[in-house]
Design an enzyme around this catalytic site. Structure first.
Site, mmCIF file in Angstrom:
data_model
loop_
_atom_site.group_PDB
_atom_site.id
_atom_site.type_symbol
_atom_site.label_atom_id
_atom_site.label_comp_id
_atom_site.label_asym_id
_atom_site.label_seq_id
_atom_site.Cartn_x
_atom_site.Cartn_y
_atom_site.Cartn_z
ATOM 1 N N LYS A 261 -35.316 10.998 22.573
ATOM 2 C CA LYS A 261 -34.816 9.615 22.493
ATOM 3 C C LYS A 261 -33.522 9.450 23.293
ATOM 4 C CE LYS A 261 -34.503 8.968 18.011
ATOM 5 N NZ LYS A 261 -34.958 10.240 17.357
ATOM 6 N N ARG B 29 -35.087 3.554 10.778
ATOM 7 C CA ARG B 29 -35.626 4.839 10.338
ATOM 8 C C ARG B 29 -36.407 4.702 9.040
ATOM 9 N NH1 ARG B 29 -31.568 8.107 13.272
ATOM 10 N NH2 ARG B 29 -32.197 10.286 13.265
ATOM 11 N N ARG C 298 -31.773 23.519 21.151
ATOM 12 C CA ARG C 298 -30.598 22.660 21.356
ATOM 13 C C ARG C 298 -29.424 23.155 20.509
ATOM 14 N NH1 ARG C 298 -31.119 16.299 20.030
ATOM 15 N NH2 ARG C 298 -30.388 16.830 17.952
ATOM 16 N N ARG D 284 -23.640 20.484 17.366
ATOM 17 C CA ARG D 284 -23.828 19.451 16.345
ATOM 18 C C ARG D 284 -23.951 20.104 14.980
ATOM 19 N NH1 ARG D 284 -27.761 14.411 17.802
ATOM 20 N NH2 ARG D 284 -28.271 14.696 15.607
ATOM 21 N N ARG E 18 -34.312 17.635 8.296
ATOM 22 C CA ARG E 18 -34.431 16.420 9.113
ATOM 23 C C ARG E 18 -35.882 16.141 9.503
ATOM 24 N NH1 ARG E 18 -30.648 18.030 13.637
ATOM 25 N NH2 ARG E 18 -31.148 16.074 14.669
#
Ligand code: AMP
Length: 198
Positions: free
Chosen positions: A13, A89, A128, A134, A145
């Protein structure tokens, strides 16, 4: 042109948003970025967000809807269109988005669904995690998640298929080709051509 960029965590995204902003001159609203900015500034909202994000959960709908309302009110006045990245969401958020757009005399033109199988999402997120820094890119939080996405966000796909706005895009593959595919679907759907190539 108002678009929702829809897909699981790690579906691309963020990458595709950056390209859509350039290609169509759209204003970008990423609710994840708004929250991370609050965390960095140490605001009250930031403190709440930090706790929830680090567990991989979603913030309450009413809070997120209020944040989006403020973004549209203060930052998106007079723009040619908005790309919504990470919102909605949940189903209540989707209904709220419709109402908010209506309030501004606007509507959604398309929901771009970046479709990537769950194993691939997990692999991408783990990869990632090595460089992102993060706080929510750790294995336990990644699994949470993906779970939250599956249970709370994926039902939106059906919702948007029902409204006729959903445009499924194969999100596995070469980034440039995915961008081309999105552009071609958007042109077919809205007649709007991108102003730069990629
Ligand atoms: P993102 O950058 O879009 O992956 O968002 C990072 C985190 O921010 C998510 O895992 C959620 O905890 C929170 N978040 C972002 N957008 C929303 C939203 N629309 N509703 C609830 N929580 C959100």
């Amino acid at each position: 042109m108002n678009l929702v960029l829809f897909g699981g965590p790690g579906s691309g995204k963020g990458t595709q948003s950056a390209r859509l902003i350039d290609n169509y001159g759209l204003f970008h609203i990423s609710t994840g970025d708004v929250l991370r900015d609050h965390i960095a500034r140490g605001t009250e909202l930031g403190k709440i967000a930090d706790e929830i994000i680090s567990k991989g959960q979603l913030l309450p709908d009413d809070l997120m809807i209020q944040i989006l309302d403020e973004e549209l009110e203060h930052n998106a006045k007079g723009v040619t269109g908005v790309i919504f990245d990470g919102f909605p969401r949940t189903i209540p958020q989707a209904h709220a988005l419709e109402k908010l757009l209506e309030k501004h005399g606007e509507k959604l033109d398309a929901v771009i669904g970046l479709e990537v199988p769950e194993e691939e999402l997990e692999a991408r997120l783990l990869n990632r995690a090595k460089e992102s820094g993060r706080a929510d890119d750790t294995i336990d939080v990644i699994k949470k998640r993906l779970d939250v996405y599956h249970n709370q966000t994926e039902p939106l796909r059906k919702h948007y298929i029902g409204t006729g706005l959903y445009e499924p895009i194969n999100g596995k593959g070469v980034v440039d080709e995915i961008t081309d595919e999105i552009a071609s679907r958007l042109e077919k759907r809205t007649g709007v051509k991108r102003r730069t190539r990629r």
